[in-house]
Structure formats: C-alpha cells, structure tokens
Write an enzyme that holds these catalytic residues in place. Sequence first.
Site, PDB file in Angstrom:
ATOM      1  N   THR A  65      -5.562 -28.120  29.822  1.00 41.60           N
ATOM      2  CA  THR A  65      -4.640 -28.930  30.273  1.00 41.60           C
ATOM      3  C   THR A  65      -3.653 -28.393  31.433  1.00 41.60           C
ATOM      4  O   THR A  65      -3.423 -29.136  32.369  1.00 41.60           O
ATOM      5  CB  THR A  65      -3.762 -29.257  29.080  1.00 41.60           C
ATOM      6  OG1 THR A  65      -4.453 -29.699  28.018  1.00 41.60           O
ATOM      7  CG2 THR A  65      -2.765 -30.607  29.433  1.00 41.60           C
ATOM      8  N   HIS A 124     -16.482 -28.596  29.617  1.00 46.90           N
ATOM      9  CA  HIS A 124     -16.343 -27.556  28.512  1.00 46.90           C
ATOM     10  C   HIS A 124     -17.882 -26.852  28.677  1.00 46.90           C
ATOM     11  O   HIS A 124     -18.008 -25.986  27.490  1.00 46.90           O
ATOM     12  CB  HIS A 124     -15.810 -28.027  27.456  1.00 46.90           C
ATOM     13  CG  HIS A 124     -14.642 -28.258  27.098  1.00 46.90           C
ATOM     14  ND1 HIS A 124     -13.515 -27.724  27.400  1.00 46.90           N
ATOM     15  CD2 HIS A 124     -13.831 -29.571  26.432  1.00 46.90           C
ATOM     16  CE1 HIS A 124     -12.369 -28.225  27.580  1.00 46.90           C
ATOM     17  NE2 HIS A 124     -12.510 -29.183  26.595  1.00 46.90           N
ATOM     18  N   ARG A 146      -9.688 -17.707  27.322  1.00 45.14           N
ATOM     19  CA  ARG A 146      -8.570 -17.237  26.519  1.00 45.14           C
ATOM     20  C   ARG A 146      -9.168 -16.187  25.266  1.00 45.14           C
ATOM     21  O   ARG A 146     -10.204 -16.606  24.834  1.00 45.14           O
ATOM     22  CB  ARG A 146      -8.009 -18.481  25.763  1.00 45.14           C
ATOM     23  CG  ARG A 146      -6.602 -18.199  25.474  1.00 45.14           C
ATOM     24  CD  ARG A 146      -6.027 -19.411  24.732  1.00 45.14           C
ATOM     25  NE  ARG A 146      -4.617 -19.353  24.223  1.00 45.14           N
ATOM     26  CZ  ARG A 146      -3.844 -20.365  23.865  1.00 45.14           C
ATOM     27  NH1 ARG A 146      -4.559 -21.448  23.394  1.00 45.14           N
ATOM     28  NH2 ARG A 146      -2.731 -19.955  23.167  1.00 45.14           N
ATOM     29  N   SER A 154      -5.508 -22.290  17.913  1.00 42.46           N
ATOM     30  CA  SER A 154      -5.320 -23.469  18.468  1.00 42.46           C
ATOM     31  C   SER A 154      -6.392 -24.781  18.171  1.00 42.46           C
ATOM     32  O   SER A 154      -6.028 -25.640  17.931  1.00 42.46           O
ATOM     33  CB  SER A 154      -5.477 -23.283  20.085  1.00 42.46           C
ATOM     34  OG  SER A 154      -5.185 -24.528  20.682  1.00 42.46           O
TER      35      SER A 154
END
Length: 312
Positions: A65, A124, A146, A154
């Site tokens: 995002t 993705h 990440r 998350s």
Amino acid sequence: MGEEEMEEVLKTLPVEKLPEGIDICFYEGHWYRSVFIHGIIKFQQHFKAQDTDLILATFPKSGTTWLKALAFTIANRNNYPVSESPLLITNPHSLINFLEFDFYGKNSILKLEDLPSPRVLATHMPHSALPTSIKNSNCRVVYLCRNPLDVFISFRHFAAKLSNKPFDPSLIKESFDMFCRGVSTYGPFWDHALEYWTASQERPNKVLFLKYEDMKEDPISHFKVLAKFMGLPFSVEEESQGVIEEALKLCSFNNLKDSEVNKYEKNRRGHPYNMFFRKGEVGDWANYLTPSMLERMNKLMEEKFAGSGLNF
Ligand code: A3P
C-alpha cells in the site's frame, strides 16, 4: 489453456486451509489463494508487458500500500500538487491495481487497454511465476521486501479481517509452522524474496530491490532511489522546494490511515480499506512470537539466504 482445461487443472491442485479459514492451493511451486488462481493463470498466459511499464511486486503484507502511494506520487507529481493528490480521496490500491486480481480476476471489470502509458501495475506473484513478457521486455520491476516475522504477524491480522473474525492469537502456533514450511499465500516466502533479490543483482537497471525496514529508517534516500529508478528523478529545484518531504508526508502511514476514504470506505470486493493500515511499525512480531519461533525463523533464513547477500 482454455477455460475447461483450466478448470480440470485446478481440480488436481493440492489444497490447504490456513488456520484463519482461507483456502490456498499449490500451483507450480507456489501457494496461492484458491479464489485467485484463475486470474493468476490468465495473467501468466495473456499479459503483454510494455517496455515503459513499471511493475510493483511484493509478498503480501510487505508494505504494498505504501509502495503504491509512493510510486503513484512520483509518477503523477506534475499532474497534481500534493494538496490535490487523488491519494487524499482514493485508496492506493484503487490507483494502482493488481494484475492477477483486478485485471485478470474472475469478476474483474478493469481493462489494461484503458490505461495510458506509462503504466504502473502491481503484483504479488513470485519472480519465477511472472509472465515471460515481463522478463523479456525492458519494463522495470520494483520489489519491496519486509522482514518475514513482521510479514507473518501482519498477515495474521489481515487474514482475520478477510475471514470476518477477530484476531485469534491461539492460531499463531499452527500458522507459524505452516509459514515456515512455505505454506502461505504466495509462499514460500524465501523463494519469493530470493528470486527478486537475485534478479535485482543480475539486472539492477531492471529490478530494484527495496526493504521496508530501510524505507522506514531513511525514507528520503529510498524515495529518491525509487524516483531515479522510475526514470523520474527529483530535480535540485524540487528538492529545495521540499517536494520530497511533502510527498512522503502525504504517503505516510498516519496520513493515509486517517483519511476519510481509508477509514470508512470499502473496496470492490467489499473489504474495508482500513484493513491495509494496522501499526506500520518494524518489529511488532516481538509482541507475538516466542524465542523458539524466532530461532526457527532465523535458522531458516540463514539456511535459505546463505551466500546470497540477502539478510534481515
Ligand atoms: P502492519 O500490519 O505490520 O501494521 P501491504 O500494504 O503489503 O498489505 O502491507 C500492509 C502493512 O503495511 C501493514 O503492516 C500496514 O500497517 C503497513 N502500511 C500500510 N500503509 C503504510 C504506510 N503508508 N507506511 C508504512 N507502512 C504502511
């Protein structure tokens, strides 16, 4: 592959259920959400990349995002001043859409032909599963990675929201074991990260590898790197006018999280946009995982990333 043949293939795929109740299936070495597999195969078969395309690639929950907001702002900064940015009234996912769900998904209404060039698109998909035209064209790919521990936590919160259930910490043990075995949406995580890492090492002009943690630590430098990679570097004049700081503030977690659209509105699939904004921090995993889980993940990362130069 025609529709009928595809339906036959889909019936043969190994399936699993994530503890939150999400169905995933194993297709050509990776796990995907079953509801999206149709669009994934269509994307692989039909997408024709243009040399001017920019593809934003991420493993889910790696900061997609944020990356979409940043790339949109860079690409459109001459069209809209920050005070009139569409990001003030639109969620980043509606400004830069996912190829495999928004364009090729079963009920998608968006058409690639309607997009002006240069196009900014998102996926993705793992690098090895990208349509060949992306690999063969000169289009550029930005990968945001990440720390898998934060990605894992998350995703648990996100999965609970997807399933319309409260977050349940008792599911962490089983889902962690699955994640470590590679059984997670778009997993295995290590293959995903390592494939893009390798591609960025081999073709640095074509694939840019960024880390969420680095961007949090030094957003200005990484934002400049992103703009340069996109072929739209900030001028000395823009820098002295504070354009970078203003843009970063616009795209910041707090700013996006608190906007009316992201607080109250829903996407086409009926999911509230607020599910994309939780804490936006580095290291939240420490509030959930045990020392033995950390040890298992660290061992896995050591083993999987050995000799690659990639680490977290
Ligand atoms: P947390 O759940 O750790 O808070 P994705 O966008 O790939 O779905 O990833 C979502 C993660 O990115 C969530 O992490 C979310 O809070 C965080 N995030 C969303 N917008 C962000 C922003 N503008 N800056 C930093 N992090 C952001």
